[in-house]
Scaffold this motif. Structure first.
Motif, PDB file in Angstrom:
ATOM      1  N   GLY A 337       0.839  -1.189   0.000  1.00  0.00           N
ATOM      2  CA  GLY A 337       0.000   0.000   0.000  1.00  0.00           C
ATOM      3  C   GLY A 337       0.873   1.237   0.000  1.00  0.00           C
ATOM      4  O   GLY A 337       2.079   1.164  -0.225  1.00  0.00           O
ATOM      5  N   PRO A 338       0.282   2.397   0.270  1.00  0.00           N
ATOM      6  CA  PRO A 338       1.082   3.623   0.270  1.00  0.00           C
ATOM      7  C   PRO A 338       2.031   3.680   1.462  1.00  0.00           C
ATOM      8  O   PRO A 338       1.697   3.225   2.566  1.00  0.00           O
ATOM      9  CB  PRO A 338       0.021   4.728   0.358  1.00  0.00           C
ATOM     10  N   ALA A 339       3.221   4.197   1.250  1.00  0.00           N
ATOM     11  CA  ALA A 339       4.149   4.431   2.358  1.00  0.00           C
ATOM     12  C   ALA A 339       3.672   5.677   3.101  1.00  0.00           C
ATOM     13  O   ALA A 339       3.501   6.735   2.510  1.00  0.00           O
ATOM     14  CB  ALA A 339       5.560   4.632   1.839  1.00  0.00           C
ATOM     15  N   VAL A 340       3.448   5.524   4.387  1.00  0.00           N
ATOM     16  CA  VAL A 340       2.846   6.598   5.175  1.00  0.00           C
ATOM     17  C   VAL A 340       3.791   6.983   6.295  1.00  0.00           C
ATOM     18  O   VAL A 340       4.092   6.171   7.173  1.00  0.00           O
ATOM     19  CB  VAL A 340       1.483   6.163   5.765  1.00  0.00           C
ATOM     20  N   ALA A 341       4.284   8.199   6.245  1.00  0.00           N
ATOM     21  CA  ALA A 341       5.153   8.671   7.306  1.00  0.00           C
ATOM     22  C   ALA A 341       4.367   9.365   8.410  1.00  0.00           C
ATOM     23  O   ALA A 341       4.674   9.224   9.579  1.00  0.00           O
ATOM     24  CB  ALA A 341       6.201   9.625   6.733  1.00  0.00           C
ATOM     25  N   TYR A 342       3.343  10.121   8.035  1.00  0.00           N
ATOM     26  CA  TYR A 342       2.618  10.926   9.015  1.00  0.00           C
ATOM     27  C   TYR A 342       1.125  10.878   8.735  1.00  0.00           C
ATOM     28  O   TYR A 342       0.690  10.701   7.590  1.00  0.00           O
ATOM     29  CB  TYR A 342       3.116  12.375   8.965  1.00  0.00           C
ATOM     30  N   GLY A 343       0.343  11.057   9.784  1.00  0.00           N
ATOM     31  CA  GLY A 343      -1.099  11.053   9.615  1.00  0.00           C
ATOM     32  C   GLY A 343      -1.811  11.072  10.956  1.00  0.00           C
ATOM     33  O   GLY A 343      -1.197  11.243  12.011  1.00  0.00           O
ATOM     34  N   PHE A 344      -3.127  10.886  10.917  1.00  0.00           N
ATOM     35  CA  PHE A 344      -3.934  10.945  12.132  1.00  0.00           C
ATOM     36  C   PHE A 344      -5.213  10.145  11.935  1.00  0.00           C
ATOM     37  O   PHE A 344      -5.523   9.695  10.820  1.00  0.00           O
ATOM     38  CB  PHE A 344      -4.257  12.399  12.500  1.00  0.00           C
ATOM     39  N   ALA A 345      -5.947   9.956  13.018  1.00  0.00           N
ATOM     40  CA  ALA A 345      -7.248   9.295  12.971  1.00  0.00           C
ATOM     41  C   ALA A 345      -8.336  10.355  13.099  1.00  0.00           C
ATOM     42  O   ALA A 345      -8.241  11.252  13.937  1.00  0.00           O
ATOM     43  CB  ALA A 345      -7.371   8.271  14.095  1.00  0.00           C
ATOM     44  N   HIS A 346      -9.350  10.233  12.257  1.00  0.00           N
ATOM     45  CA  HIS A 346     -10.517  11.097  12.349  1.00  0.00           C
ATOM     46  C   HIS A 346     -11.710  10.232  12.732  1.00  0.00           C
ATOM     47  O   HIS A 346     -11.926   9.159  12.150  1.00  0.00           O
ATOM     48  CB  HIS A 346     -10.785  11.791  11.009  1.00  0.00           C
ATOM     49  N   VAL A 347     -12.469  10.682  13.724  1.00  0.00           N
ATOM     50  CA  VAL A 347     -13.577   9.901  14.260  1.00  0.00           C
ATOM     51  C   VAL A 347     -14.839  10.740  14.209  1.00  0.00           C
ATOM     52  O   VAL A 347     -14.866  11.886  14.671  1.00  0.00           O
ATOM     53  CB  VAL A 347     -13.294   9.455  15.712  1.00  0.00           C
ATOM     54  N   GLN A 348     -15.886  10.143  13.643  1.00  0.00           N
ATOM     55  CA  GLN A 348     -17.203  10.777  13.612  1.00  0.00           C
ATOM     56  C   GLN A 348     -18.183   9.848  14.317  1.00  0.00           C
ATOM     57  O   GLN A 348     -18.357   8.691  13.927  1.00  0.00           O
ATOM     58  CB  GLN A 348     -17.644  11.022  12.169  1.00  0.00           C
ATOM     59  N   LEU A 349     -18.818  10.356  15.362  1.00  0.00           N
ATOM     60  CA  LEU A 349     -19.727   9.561  16.168  1.00  0.00           C
ATOM     61  C   LEU A 349     -21.162  10.014  15.974  1.00  0.00           C
ATOM     62  O   LEU A 349     -21.460  11.216  15.989  1.00  0.00           O
ATOM     63  CB  LEU A 349     -19.389   9.695  17.657  1.00  0.00           C
ATOM     64  N   THR A 350     -22.044   9.053  15.770  1.00  0.00           N
ATOM     65  CA  THR A 350     -23.469   9.283  15.963  1.00  0.00           C
ATOM     66  C   THR A 350     -23.856   8.503  17.221  1.00  0.00           C
ATOM     67  O   THR A 350     -23.005   7.884  17.865  1.00  0.00           O
ATOM     68  CB  THR A 350     -24.297   8.792  14.772  1.00  0.00           C
ATOM     69  N   GLN A 351     -25.110   8.506  17.565  1.00  0.00           N
ATOM     70  CA  GLN A 351     -25.510   7.738  18.741  1.00  0.00           C
ATOM     71  C   GLN A 351     -25.271   6.247  18.556  1.00  0.00           C
ATOM     72  O   GLN A 351     -25.072   5.525  19.531  1.00  0.00           O
ATOM     73  CB  GLN A 351     -26.983   7.997  19.060  1.00  0.00           C
ATOM     74  N   THR A 353     -23.194   4.771  15.711  1.00  0.00           N
ATOM     75  CA  THR A 353     -22.061   4.321  14.907  1.00  0.00           C
ATOM     76  C   THR A 353     -20.838   5.210  15.114  1.00  0.00           C
ATOM     77  O   THR A 353     -20.948   6.395  15.449  1.00  0.00           O
ATOM     78  CB  THR A 353     -22.400   4.318  13.402  1.00  0.00           C
ATOM     79  N   MET A 354     -19.684   4.620  14.875  1.00  0.00           N
ATOM     80  CA  MET A 354     -18.422   5.342  14.819  1.00  0.00           C
ATOM     81  C   MET A 354     -17.863   5.178  13.409  1.00  0.00           C
ATOM     82  O   MET A 354     -17.612   4.056  12.966  1.00  0.00           O
ATOM     83  CB  MET A 354     -17.411   4.790  15.833  1.00  0.00           C
ATOM     84  N   ASN A 355     -17.665   6.284  12.719  1.00  0.00           N
ATOM     85  CA  ASN A 355     -16.998   6.254  11.422  1.00  0.00           C
ATOM     86  C   ASN A 355     -15.525   6.590  11.656  1.00  0.00           C
ATOM     87  O   ASN A 355     -15.174   7.736  11.906  1.00  0.00           O
ATOM     88  CB  ASN A 355     -17.643   7.256  10.466  1.00  0.00           C
ATOM     89  N   LEU A 356     -14.676   5.579  11.599  1.00  0.00           N
ATOM     90  CA  LEU A 356     -13.244   5.731  11.825  1.00  0.00           C
ATOM     91  C   LEU A 356     -12.545   5.886  10.479  1.00  0.00           C
ATOM     92  O   LEU A 356     -12.687   5.038   9.600  1.00  0.00           O
ATOM     93  CB  LEU A 356     -12.681   4.516  12.558  1.00  0.00           C
ATOM     94  N   THR A 357     -11.793   6.975  10.320  1.00  0.00           N
ATOM     95  CA  THR A 357     -11.048   7.231   9.099  1.00  0.00           C
ATOM     96  C   THR A 357      -9.586   7.465   9.449  1.00  0.00           C
ATOM     97  O   THR A 357      -9.273   8.286  10.315  1.00  0.00           O
ATOM     98  CB  THR A 357     -11.594   8.466   8.354  1.00  0.00           C
TER      99      THR A 357
END
Length: 380
Positions: A337-351, A353-357
């Protein structure tokens, strides 16, 4: 008796989204040293620019430790400089994305380098981060109290757009020190034992509320990883060294048991890469979970230590010695896959579900996304 520590309940209602959501970003190992080479500083700035772009909107930030490389805040004067250059200038509160967005911060191992033992007790370097919470520079406009570390471990409840999240922030530095007690035995370190008892009591209390809320736990160290910190207890004998009931590592051996059925997710840093584990025996990719912890687990584990503070790590999909593998893992090496040096997790919550990106910080591209249903913890 419940031992809630520095509990804060914050409610916020907005009309920004068609569906009621709460959103946050989580990343660790971000506190770039002033002496770091320019390319590394540039990568950290890229993360800041992606966060400020609005592509991944957030209501608050979870700063997962190693906030100030390489050796923490060595003096009050140095602390004032680092909070200005590493934090306020890199993530400026006068930008719309960061304005009035609280940073819930926790301690990493680099934040306490040189503090006297035991590591379970915050020393002078750690306390400079705690004390900044109450510093006039943090309280006055436009900061408005953004930095939040009222103690070395604490809990906070956020209510945003009708979505409730109970969040527990740990000081895991003491949990990876040796030796750890056997299961059921008292801890010889009273400070570490106090935090463990507090954690269990807090999780039990949140579970007893049965309020359809998310219960999320955050700490710097992960229980398991396929990066260079494959064992948070720093074993040197190979992947198998973190497995088995007699390993003696509280993070690896006992924390998963405590979280199981009492929390929905655990977020950490420490490894300078991005990983996601879901140890559920119902999934085809992780049928060995019972061999790891002796049980399936409802908990989702996210490692987001690619904040740009000090280089990046490679990952290995061979997993741990017992065969446990991450659902996904991104590091300096490509692994198909892509070589990833830096990044973060983005989380969107409803009552419900959690959308983890998982986000590549260099180009804002989505590396991986998954929709996670909220388990009813009362059933465990």
């Amino acid at each position: 008796m419940l031992l809630l520590r520095a509990v804060v309940v914050v409610s916020l209602m907005t009309a920004c989204y068609l569906q009621a959501t709460m959103q946050f970003v989580a990343f660790g190992d971000w506190g770039c040293d002033p002496t770091a080479p320019p390319p590394q500083k540039a990568e950290q700035l890229k993360i800041s620019h992606v966060m400020a772009s609005g592509r991944y909107p957030f209501d608050f930030v979870m700063a997962l430790g190693d906030n100030f490389y390489n050796n923490g805040l060595e003096s009050d004067k140095y602390a004032a400089m680092r909070f200005r250059t590493t934090y306020r200038q890199e993530y400026p509160s006068n930008q719309t994305a960061f304005f009035n967005k609280t940073w819930y911060a926790m301690l990493g191992n680099h934040d306490i380098v040189g503090d006297p033992p035991p590591s379970s007790v915050p020393g002078p370097k750690a306390l400079r981060q705690v004390n900044y919470t109450f510093n006039a520079l943090n309280m006055r406009s436009p900061e408005n109290g953004r930095w939040h570390m009222p103690t070395d471990y604490y809990n906070v409840t956020r209510v945003i757009n009708g979505v409730t999240a109970h969040m527990v922030v740990l000081n895991t530095n003491g949990f990876v020190s040796m030796p750890a007690p056997a299961p059921g035995m008292p801890d010889m370190d009273p400070h570490r034992e106090a935090q463990k008892r507090w954690l269990n009591a807090t999780l039990q209390y949140y579970k007893s509320l049965n309020d359809n809320a998310w219960v999320l736990v955050f700490g710097h160290h992960p229980p398991y990883s396929v990066g260079i910190h494959y064992c948070s207890c720093n074993r040197t004998t190979g992947f198998d060294s973190c497995n088995g009931p007699n390993d003696g590592c509280w993070m690896a051996e006992q924390l998963p048991f405590l979280l199981n059925g009492q929390a929905h997710a655990y977020f950490s840093g420490h490894d300078h890469d991005i990983q996601y584990f879901h140890c559920d025996d119902a999934t085809s990719s992780n049928t060995t979970c019972s061999n790891v912890w002796g049980m399936p687990s409802n908990v989702h584990y996210v490692i987001a230590g690619a904040g740009g503070g000090q280089g990046c790590n490679g990952v290995s999909l061979r997993g741990l010695g017992n065969g446990l593998k991450p659902t996904v893992a991104f590091g300096c090496n490509t692994m198909g896959g892509p070589a990833v040096a830096y990044g973060f997790a983005h989380v969107q919550l409803t009552q419900d579900t959690m959308n983890l990106t998982l986000v590549h910080g260099s180009d804002a591209e989505t590396l991986y996304t998954t929709l996670i249903p909220r388990d009813d913890l009362s059933k465990f």
